[in-house]
Motif scaffolding. Structure first.
Motif, PDB file in Angstrom:
ATOM      1  N   VAL A  31       0.812  -1.211   0.000  1.00 10.12           N
ATOM      2  CA  VAL A  31       0.000   0.000   0.000  1.00 10.12           C
ATOM      3  C   VAL A  31       0.847   1.263   0.000  1.00 10.12           C
ATOM      4  O   VAL A  31       1.931   1.305   0.571  1.00 10.12           O
ATOM      5  N   ARG A  32       0.307   2.255  -0.657  1.00  7.70           N
ATOM      6  CA  ARG A  32       0.873   3.598  -0.604  1.00  7.70           C
ATOM      7  C   ARG A  32       0.187   4.331   0.545  1.00  7.70           C
ATOM      8  O   ARG A  32      -1.014   4.175   0.760  1.00  7.70           O
ATOM      9  N   MET A  33       0.936   5.142   1.265  1.00  6.62           N
ATOM     10  CA  MET A  33       0.425   5.779   2.477  1.00  6.62           C
ATOM     11  C   MET A  33       0.530   7.294   2.387  1.00  6.62           C
ATOM     12  O   MET A  33       1.527   7.832   1.905  1.00  6.62           O
ATOM     13  N   GLY A  34      -0.485   7.960   2.898  1.00  3.88           N
ATOM     14  CA  GLY A  34      -0.473   9.412   2.948  1.00  3.88           C
ATOM     15  C   GLY A  34      -0.837   9.918   4.332  1.00  3.88           C
ATOM     16  O   GLY A  34      -1.495   9.218   5.107  1.00  3.88           O
ATOM     17  N   TRP A  35      -0.382  11.121   4.617  1.00  4.24           N
ATOM     18  CA  TRP A  35      -0.803  11.858   5.819  1.00  4.24           C
ATOM     19  C   TRP A  35      -1.521  13.121   5.353  1.00  4.24           C
ATOM     20  O   TRP A  35      -1.029  13.828   4.456  1.00  4.24           O
ATOM     21  N   PHE A  36      -2.640  13.382   5.978  1.00  2.00           N
ATOM     22  CA  PHE A  36      -3.419  14.581   5.704  1.00  2.00           C
ATOM     23  C   PHE A  36      -3.766  15.241   7.028  1.00  2.00           C
ATOM     24  O   PHE A  36      -3.643  14.625   8.089  1.00  2.00           O
ATOM     25  N   ARG A  37      -4.180  16.482   6.992  1.00  2.00           N
ATOM     26  CA  ARG A  37      -4.599  17.164   8.208  1.00  2.00           C
ATOM     27  C   ARG A  37      -5.766  18.085   7.918  1.00  2.00           C
ATOM     28  O   ARG A  37      -5.956  18.540   6.795  1.00  2.00           O
ATOM     29  N   GLN A  38      -6.531  18.333   8.968  1.00  2.00           N
ATOM     30  CA  GLN A  38      -7.663  19.239   8.850  1.00  2.00           C
ATOM     31  C   GLN A  38      -7.696  20.136  10.079  1.00  2.00           C
ATOM     32  O   GLN A  38      -7.900  19.660  11.198  1.00  2.00           O
ATOM     33  N   ALA A  39      -7.504  21.416   9.828  1.00  2.00           N
ATOM     34  CA  ALA A  39      -7.580  22.407  10.899  1.00  2.00           C
ATOM     35  C   ALA A  39      -9.031  22.851  11.060  1.00  2.00           C
ATOM     36  O   ALA A  39      -9.830  22.728  10.120  1.00  2.00           O
ATOM     37  N   PRO A  40      -9.381  23.382  12.226  1.00  2.00           N
ATOM     38  CA  PRO A  40     -10.765  23.826  12.441  1.00  2.00           C
ATOM     39  C   PRO A  40     -11.213  24.831  11.387  1.00  2.00           C
ATOM     40  O   PRO A  40     -10.507  25.810  11.111  1.00  2.00           O
ATOM     41  N   GLY A  41     -12.348  24.566  10.765  1.00  2.00           N
ATOM     42  CA  GLY A  41     -12.899  25.483   9.786  1.00  2.00           C
ATOM     43  C   GLY A  41     -12.227  25.457   8.431  1.00  2.00           C
ATOM     44  O   GLY A  41     -12.533  26.292   7.571  1.00  2.00           O
ATOM     45  N   LYS A  42     -11.322  24.505   8.244  1.00  2.00           N
ATOM     46  CA  LYS A  42     -10.605  24.448   6.972  1.00  2.00           C
ATOM     47  C   LYS A  42     -10.809  23.096   6.296  1.00  2.00           C
ATOM     48  O   LYS A  42     -11.222  22.117   6.919  1.00  2.00           O
ATOM     49  N   GLU A  43     -10.478  23.056   5.018  1.00  2.00           N
ATOM     50  CA  GLU A  43     -10.539  21.815   4.260  1.00  2.00           C
ATOM     51  C   GLU A  43      -9.375  20.906   4.663  1.00  2.00           C
ATOM     52  O   GLU A  43      -8.334  21.365   5.105  1.00  2.00           O
ATOM     53  N   ARG A  44      -9.579  19.631   4.486  1.00  2.00           N
ATOM     54  CA  ARG A  44      -8.494  18.678   4.710  1.00  2.00           C
ATOM     55  C   ARG A  44      -7.428  18.897   3.642  1.00  2.00           C
ATOM     56  O   ARG A  44      -7.752  19.111   2.464  1.00  2.00           O
ATOM     57  N   GLU A  45      -6.173  18.840   4.066  1.00  2.00           N
ATOM     58  CA  GLU A  45      -5.091  19.109   3.130  1.00  2.00           C
ATOM     59  C   GLU A  45      -4.010  18.034   3.202  1.00  2.00           C
ATOM     60  O   GLU A  45      -3.803  17.393   4.244  1.00  2.00           O
ATOM     61  N   PHE A  46      -3.332  17.873   2.115  1.00  2.37           N
ATOM     62  CA  PHE A  46      -2.232  16.920   2.003  1.00  2.37           C
ATOM     63  C   PHE A  46      -1.042  17.389   2.837  1.00  2.37           C
ATOM     64  O   PHE A  46      -0.718  18.585   2.852  1.00  2.37           O
ATOM     65  N   VAL A  47      -0.387  16.428   3.498  1.00  4.34           N
ATOM     66  CA  VAL A  47       0.807  16.735   4.283  1.00  4.34           C
ATOM     67  C   VAL A  47       2.019  15.995   3.726  1.00  4.34           C
ATOM     68  O   VAL A  47       3.034  16.593   3.412  1.00  4.34           O
ATOM     69  N   ALA A  48       1.903  14.665   3.623  1.00  2.00           N
ATOM     70  CA  ALA A  48       3.062  13.866   3.221  1.00  2.00           C
ATOM     71  C   ALA A  48       2.600  12.546   2.618  1.00  2.00           C
ATOM     72  O   ALA A  48       1.488  12.087   2.871  1.00  2.00           O
ATOM     73  N   PHE A  49       3.507  11.948   1.867  1.00  2.00           N
ATOM     74  CA  PHE A  49       3.224  10.690   1.176  1.00  2.00           C
ATOM     75  C   PHE A  49       4.468   9.827   1.197  1.00  2.00           C
ATOM     76  O   PHE A  49       5.591  10.351   1.106  1.00  2.00           O
ATOM     77  N   ILE A  50       4.255   8.507   1.330  1.00  2.00           N
ATOM     78  CA  ILE A  50       5.366   7.582   1.171  1.00  2.00           C
ATOM     79  C   ILE A  50       4.922   6.425   0.310  1.00  2.00           C
ATOM     80  O   ILE A  50       3.880   5.814   0.532  1.00  2.00           O
ATOM     81  N   ASP A  51       5.749   6.129  -0.671  1.00  2.00           N
ATOM     82  CA  ASP A  51       5.448   5.091  -1.649  1.00  2.00           C
ATOM     83  C   ASP A  51       5.859   3.729  -1.100  1.00  2.00           C
ATOM     84  O   ASP A  51       6.487   3.622  -0.055  1.00  2.00           O
TER      85      ASP A  51
END
Length: 124
Positions: A31-51
């Motif tokens: 599997v490919r893995m990603g990290w995302f984050r969501q701050a209060p009142g904001k859209e979820r956003e991409f943080v990091a990825f590992i292949d």
């Protein structure tokens, strides 16, 4: 794939945290893995990825401060976060997919499996 994220907490600006995401239910190395984050009142956003092979990608906002890694023997992916800033405050999610194509690595909608999220709060 079941994902369990952990390691969040409260830290002062300039501090560090390491998030973990433990996976089960499928061959982790596929599997490919990603990290995302969501701050209060904001859209979820991409943080990091590992292949699968260990190749990585980072958003511009965290590049040079965060490091993503994986331990296939432990079925775990990590996000080492250094030099934390108040704007890093968010709920952090790990995500996985075995069919994701590399060019779509930053698209949260294309990840099939998600962890429950862990809260990171950075105080100024």
């Amino acid at each position: 794939v079941q994902l369990q994220a952990s390691g969040g907490g409260l830290v002062q600006a300039g501090g560090s945290l390491r998030l973990s995401c433990a996976a089960s239910g499928r061959t982790f190395s596929s599997v490919r893995m990603g990290w995302f984050r969501q701050a209060p009142g904001k859209e979820r956003e991409f943080v990091a990825f590992i292949d699968r092979s260990g190749g990585t990608d980072y958003s511009d906002s965290v590049k040079g401060r965060f490091t993503v890694s994986r331990d296939n023997a432990r079925n775990t992916v990590y996000l080492q976060m250094n030099s934390l800033k108040p704007e890093d405050t968010a709920v952090y999610y790990c995500a996985a997919d075995s069919n994701l194509i590399f060019s779509s690595r930053r698209a949260d909608s294309l990840y099939h499996y998600w962890g429950q999220g862990t809260l990171v709060t950075v105080s100024s």
